[in-house]
Design a protein around this motif. Structure first.
Motif, PDB file in Angstrom:
ATOM      1  N   GLU A 138       0.817  -1.218   0.000  1.00  0.00           N
ATOM      2  CA  GLU A 138       0.000   0.000   0.000  1.00  0.00           C
ATOM      3  C   GLU A 138       0.851   1.269   0.000  1.00  0.00           C
ATOM      4  O   GLU A 138       0.458   2.275  -0.588  1.00  0.00           O
ATOM      5  N   LYS A 139       2.011   1.236   0.632  1.00  0.00           N
ATOM      6  CA  LYS A 139       2.857   2.436   0.703  1.00  0.00           C
ATOM      7  C   LYS A 139       3.354   2.860  -0.674  1.00  0.00           C
ATOM      8  O   LYS A 139       3.549   4.049  -0.930  1.00  0.00           O
ATOM      9  N   ASN A 140       3.583   1.904  -1.556  1.00  0.00           N
ATOM     10  CA  ASN A 140       4.097   2.217  -2.888  1.00  0.00           C
ATOM     11  C   ASN A 140       3.064   2.001  -3.990  1.00  0.00           C
ATOM     12  O   ASN A 140       3.423   1.945  -5.168  1.00  0.00           O
ATOM     13  N   LEU A 141       1.813   1.876  -3.629  1.00  0.00           N
ATOM     14  CA  LEU A 141       0.725   1.621  -4.578  1.00  0.00           C
ATOM     15  C   LEU A 141       0.432   2.855  -5.417  1.00  0.00           C
ATOM     16  O   LEU A 141       0.347   3.961  -4.889  1.00  0.00           O
ATOM     17  N   GLU A 142       0.290   2.655  -6.711  1.00  0.00           N
ATOM     18  CA  GLU A 142      -0.154   3.721  -7.602  1.00  0.00           C
ATOM     19  C   GLU A 142      -1.675   3.732  -7.558  1.00  0.00           C
ATOM     20  O   GLU A 142      -2.324   2.922  -8.192  1.00  0.00           O
ATOM     21  N   GLY A 143      -2.245   4.622  -6.772  1.00  0.00           N
ATOM     22  CA  GLY A 143      -3.699   4.710  -6.699  1.00  0.00           C
ATOM     23  C   GLY A 143      -4.202   4.632  -5.275  1.00  0.00           C
ATOM     24  O   GLY A 143      -3.439   4.665  -4.314  1.00  0.00           O
ATOM     25  N   ASP A 161      -4.141  -1.728 -13.171  1.00  0.00           N
ATOM     26  CA  ASP A 161      -3.495  -1.022 -12.049  1.00  0.00           C
ATOM     27  C   ASP A 161      -3.812   0.472 -12.132  1.00  0.00           C
ATOM     28  O   ASP A 161      -4.578   0.917 -13.006  1.00  0.00           O
ATOM     29  N   GLY A 162      -3.226   1.257 -11.260  1.00  0.00           N
ATOM     30  CA  GLY A 162      -3.486   2.690 -11.207  1.00  0.00           C
ATOM     31  C   GLY A 162      -2.994   3.468 -12.417  1.00  0.00           C
ATOM     32  O   GLY A 162      -3.315   4.638 -12.584  1.00  0.00           O
ATOM     33  N   ASN A 163      -2.237   2.808 -13.284  1.00  0.00           N
ATOM     34  CA  ASN A 163      -1.756   3.430 -14.522  1.00  0.00           C
ATOM     35  C   ASN A 163      -2.504   2.919 -15.746  1.00  0.00           C
ATOM     36  O   ASN A 163      -2.107   3.204 -16.880  1.00  0.00           O
ATOM     37  N   GLY A 164      -3.542   2.114 -15.531  1.00  0.00           N
ATOM     38  CA  GLY A 164      -4.337   1.597 -16.647  1.00  0.00           C
ATOM     39  C   GLY A 164      -3.736   0.398 -17.345  1.00  0.00           C
ATOM     40  O   GLY A 164      -4.064   0.117 -18.490  1.00  0.00           O
ATOM     41  N   VAL A 165      -2.888  -0.354 -16.652  1.00  0.00           N
ATOM     42  CA  VAL A 165      -2.209  -1.520 -17.239  1.00  0.00           C
ATOM     43  C   VAL A 165      -2.687  -2.784 -16.530  1.00  0.00           C
ATOM     44  O   VAL A 165      -2.769  -2.819 -15.300  1.00  0.00           O
ATOM     45  N   PHE A 197       3.675  -3.203 -14.967  1.00  0.00           N
ATOM     46  CA  PHE A 197       2.530  -3.325 -14.049  1.00  0.00           C
ATOM     47  C   PHE A 197       2.978  -2.981 -12.632  1.00  0.00           C
ATOM     48  O   PHE A 197       4.073  -3.357 -12.201  1.00  0.00           O
ATOM     49  N   ASP A 198       2.150  -2.262 -11.903  1.00  0.00           N
ATOM     50  CA  ASP A 198       2.461  -1.782 -10.555  1.00  0.00           C
ATOM     51  C   ASP A 198       2.805  -2.945  -9.624  1.00  0.00           C
ATOM     52  O   ASP A 198       1.957  -3.786  -9.340  1.00  0.00           O
ATOM     53  N   PRO A 199       4.018  -3.013  -9.091  1.00  0.00           N
ATOM     54  CA  PRO A 199       4.390  -4.107  -8.191  1.00  0.00           C
ATOM     55  C   PRO A 199       3.675  -4.048  -6.837  1.00  0.00           C
ATOM     56  O   PRO A 199       3.697  -5.025  -6.096  1.00  0.00           O
TER      57      PRO A 199
END
Length: 189
Positions: free
Chosen positions: A51-56, A84-88, A100-102
């Motif tokens: 969650e700390k490094n989540l995009e979104g 993901d938060g970037n649409g991927v 893809f968001d790790p």
């Protein structure tokens, strides 16, 4: 004449009461889309890895799965997947999937509880080119697929995306104490 005598005379005493109850409308289906996971979807209630490094933003999605009579469907498998938060998407056919968001898993599944309940901690859906924000859903009972559909955000359906007269399924996330968004949806299969 008492009710039991009347029903007996009419030959209706052996019919279940539910026969006279109205069936709930089935949840409408929608296409699976091109990015259904190519690996087995694991049972996990949280799709958030970091969650700390989540995009979104985090979203809690919960609700129930019912049959047409309104009875809970216990032990049904409910799967969700989304970008993901970037649409991927976490899918090899998705351009840029290697980015893809790790911090996000992308897909997960649960078995519904005794009362048909489910709960996921996932990502607040975001749009990507050509699509409004959405979460894909598939429900299985035993090995039978019962429903494939998509949930959209109320008020964020995109311009001209829905050309049919049928209203798309919508969730209306609310911010709860602690700042988390929460949405609820009941499926009827």
């Amino acid at each position: 004449m008492r009710r039991q005598q009347f029903l007996y005379l009419m030959g209706l005493s052996a019919l279940p009461f539910r026969l006279f109850a109205a069936d709930l409308p089935l949840t409408p289906s929608q296409s699976e889309g091109p990015f259904y996971p190519v690996v087995p979807i694991p049972l996990r209630s949280s799709l958030i890895r970091d969650e700390k490094n989540l995009e979104g933003e985090v979203l809690q999605l919960d609700g129930r799965v019912l049959d047409r009579q309104g009875d809970p469907l216990a032990g049904a498998r409910i799967e969700i997947w989304q970008c993901d938060g970037n649409g991927v998407y976490a899918h090899p056919a998705q351009d840029g999937h290697q980015h893809f968001d790790p911090g996000f898993e992308g897909f997960g599944a649960q078995l519904t509880g005794h009362q048909g309940g489910y709960r996921f901690t996932t990502l607040y859906p975001v749009p990507y080119p050509g699509r409004p924000p959405h979460i894909h859903v598939k429900i299985w009972q035993s090995s039978q697929e019962r429903l494939t559909t998509q949930l959209y955000l109320r008020g964020n359906l995109g311009r001209g995306w829905f050309k049919s007269q049928r209203e798309p399924l919508q969730i209306d996330p609310r911010t709860e104490i602690g700042g988390r968004a929460k949405a609820r949806f009941t499926f009827v299969v």
